[in-house]
Design a protein around this motif. Structure first.
Motif, PDB file in Angstrom:
ATOM      1  N   THR A 238     -49.757  10.960 -23.779  1.00  0.00           N
ATOM      2  CA  THR A 238     -49.117  11.466 -25.001  1.00  0.00           C
ATOM      3  C   THR A 238     -49.585  12.894 -25.301  1.00  0.00           C
ATOM      4  O   THR A 238     -48.798  13.745 -25.742  1.00  0.00           O
ATOM      5  CB  THR A 238     -49.457  10.553 -26.204  1.00  0.00           C
ATOM      6  N   THR A 239     -50.858  13.149 -25.045  1.00  0.00           N
ATOM      7  CA  THR A 239     -51.416  14.483 -25.291  1.00  0.00           C
ATOM      8  C   THR A 239     -50.672  15.553 -24.504  1.00  0.00           C
ATOM      9  O   THR A 239     -50.299  16.606 -25.040  1.00  0.00           O
ATOM     10  CB  THR A 239     -52.914  14.517 -24.919  1.00  0.00           C
ATOM     11  N   VAL A 242     -47.078  16.089 -25.854  1.00  0.00           N
ATOM     12  CA  VAL A 242     -47.097  16.879 -27.093  1.00  0.00           C
ATOM     13  C   VAL A 242     -47.358  18.346 -26.782  1.00  0.00           C
ATOM     14  O   VAL A 242     -46.693  19.249 -27.340  1.00  0.00           O
ATOM     15  CB  VAL A 242     -48.160  16.328 -28.078  1.00  0.00           C
ATOM     16  N   THR A 246     -44.754  21.387 -27.507  1.00  0.00           N
ATOM     17  CA  THR A 246     -45.215  22.496 -28.344  1.00  0.00           C
ATOM     18  C   THR A 246     -45.030  23.831 -27.628  1.00  0.00           C
ATOM     19  O   THR A 246     -44.549  24.808 -28.220  1.00  0.00           O
ATOM     20  CB  THR A 246     -46.705  22.303 -28.714  1.00  0.00           C
TER      21      THR A 246
END
Length: 521
Positions: A238-239, A242, A246
């Motif tokens: 997930t990191t 994201v 971004t």
């Protein structure tokens, strides 16, 4: 807002001043580039001494890379506000101070903060080194200036791991940072002595805070994603997802904002110029391939062939021999030759080297490893110099710092992307080859059955024989995976030649680099 001053014209340096100025700028560049790779092999020592895991220790590399990537494209904007000589001097002095702080670091957070500071102040150093050198040489000798610059930029990444490993093994890890102090002091003193009266005009342009914030956001997100992607299994994390989203969103807003802003923090309009775009893209992708392989080859030697870090560094070292010997020759030939011919020859030699490496086997000896590395030095001598001269060809002097900063930024980012792609692709190709090899391990395969029986006769149990076969398959799979990447690299270098020929360098009495030098005056 203050009005822009008239352009300041400085005559070329001569005699001892030219020699000292060249050495000073080259030392600063060497110190800077060395620090991008010197800490890589010292992470285990740093992590152990500071009581953190190796995974946490890798932030020592990541923190520098992120800060450096953000500050490099700001060079043009900072030059307008501070002046190129004052900015270059500030970069050197602050780099020395930050290196001292890194060596003294008692904890990981202190070391990371020092590395962020070090990476940020290092950003303008490389682009401004090009600008100062081009402005210091007579028009006809500008290619020689670029050859001096290229030698330091090419050799430092190779010297970094060797020097870092030796210092960590024989002294202590803080000295990988302390070595910058005497080098930086000499470079700063010589730079101030030679260049203090040769500063550029200053223009107090408004600060583009929105553009700066967007730049920090997308570059920081992308750099952390690239550095941590492999450890976190890329988009299954997930990191990473994201960070990727971004970076994409912030980058899209950044491009739109910078192209419409009155005083952009990064001059993206440079990409409207054919020479700048073609030269920058060819140089950056080529550098990404070179740097990705520069990381991959020692990693493969250490993990699969049993080489120590120092031995792997020694195998890589010959790459500097022809690069050092031939770079000045390239500088002399360039004014009388179309730089596209030299760049094309360089890419062909790169392709030859990677094709030779794609023929390696698990029994490869040191001589076979060294020959392509030695030949690669020939390619490196014709790599940076003509492509930088193409990129800066025809630009007025006031745009050279911005163009150099933006070009170096794209190159550095491609180096990071290349490293991440190569490490991940090697893992995937090795797994694929391993799967194919072990499918042959069944009792219906007479070759496999005969091999197991032979191992049994040597005293190995059935389980030990299977384990040995799996170990051999793993080594062979890693070899085949690395060969795939070498072969693909050769093909990409051939394809990149087309990019070189979309450019049309402007000819002048002193050649393309001479035109840039003349403008820099």
């Amino acid at each position: 807002m203050a009005q822009a001053q008239a352009p300041i014209v400085h005559p070329p340096l001569e005699g001892a001043q030219l020699v000292i100025g060249t050495i000073a700028v080259s030392l600063a560049v060497f110190m800077n580039v060395l620090d991008t790779s010197i800490a890589n092999v010292s992470i285990p020592s740093i992590s152990g001494d500071l009581g953190v895991s190796s995974d946490q220790g890798t932030w020592v590399i990541t923190s520098f890379a992120v800060a450096n990537a953000i500050s490099v494209p700001l060079t043009g904007w900072l030059t307008e506000r501070i002046g190129q000589v004052r900015l270059f001097m500030a970069s050197i002095v602050l780099f020395v101070i930050s290196s001292w702080m890194c060596g003294l670091a008692p904890t990981l957070p202190f070391l990371l903060a020092s590395r962020v500071f070090q990476g940020a102040v290092a950003g303008p150093m490389i682009p401004l080194s090009q600008t100062l050198l081009l402005a210091s040489y007579p028009r006809a000798k500008a290619p020689m200036a670029l050859s001096m610059w290229a030698m330091t930029t090419l050799i430092a990444p190779v010297a970094g791991p060797i020097l870092g490993g030796w210092i960590s093994d024989n002294i202590s890890w803080p000295w990988i940072f302390y070595v910058n102090i005497p080098v930086g002091v000499i470079a700063a003193a010589a730079t101030w002595a030679i260049f203090r009266d040769r500063d550029s005009a200053i223009r107090k342009a408004p600060i583009d805070t929105v553009g700066l914030a967007l730049l920090i956001t997308w570059v920081g997100s992308l750099q952390v994603m690239l550095d941590k992607g492999k450890d976190l299994d890329w988009f299954s994390s997930t990191t990473i997802v994201v960070l990727a989203l971004t970076a994409i969103i912030a980058f899209a807003f950044f491009v739109v904002w910078e192209l419409t802003a009155d005083h952009p923090v990064v001059d993206l309009s440079l990409f409207k110029l054919r020479n700048f775009t073609g030269g920058t893209v060819a140089l950056s992708i080529g550098y990404g391939l070179y740097f990705g392989n520069l990381v991959l080859l020692p990693l493969w030697l250490q993990t699969d062939l049993g080489y120590t870090a120092t031995d792997a560094g020694i195998v890589m070292a010959p790459v500097g021999l022809f690069a050092i010997l031939l770079s000045p020759v390239t500088g002399k030939v360039l004014p009388r030759t179309d730089p596209r011919y030299i760049a094309t020859a360089s890419f062909l030699v790169f392709a030859l080297c990677f094709w030779m490496r794609s023929r390696y086997t698990t029994g490869v000896d040191t001589f076979a490893l060294t020959v392509p590395t030695l030949i690669q030095g020939i390619a490196m001598a014709g790599f940076f110099i003509p492509l930088v001269s193409i990129t800066l060809s025809g630009l007025p002097g006031n745009r050279i710092p911005a163009a150099s900063g933006l070009s170096n930024f794209v190159r550095i980012m491609c180096g990071g992307i290349g490293t991440s792609i190569f490490q991940t692709a090697w893992d995937h190709r090795s797994i694929l080859h391993h799967t194919r090899l072990v499918t042959q391990a069944n009792p219906y395969n007479p070759t496999f059955d005969a091999t197991v029986q032979q191992m049994n006769q040597l005293g190995l149990s059935q389980q030990q024989a299977f384990g040995l076969f799996n170990s051999m398959a793993t080594q062979q799979a890693a070899q085949l995976g690395v060969n795939d990447l070498f072969y693909i690299s050769a093909g990409i270098f051939i394809a990149l030649i087309a990019l070189i020929w979309i450019t049309k360098p402007e000819r002048s009495h002193g050649g393309d680099a001479g035109a840039a030098a003349s403008a820099a005056h």
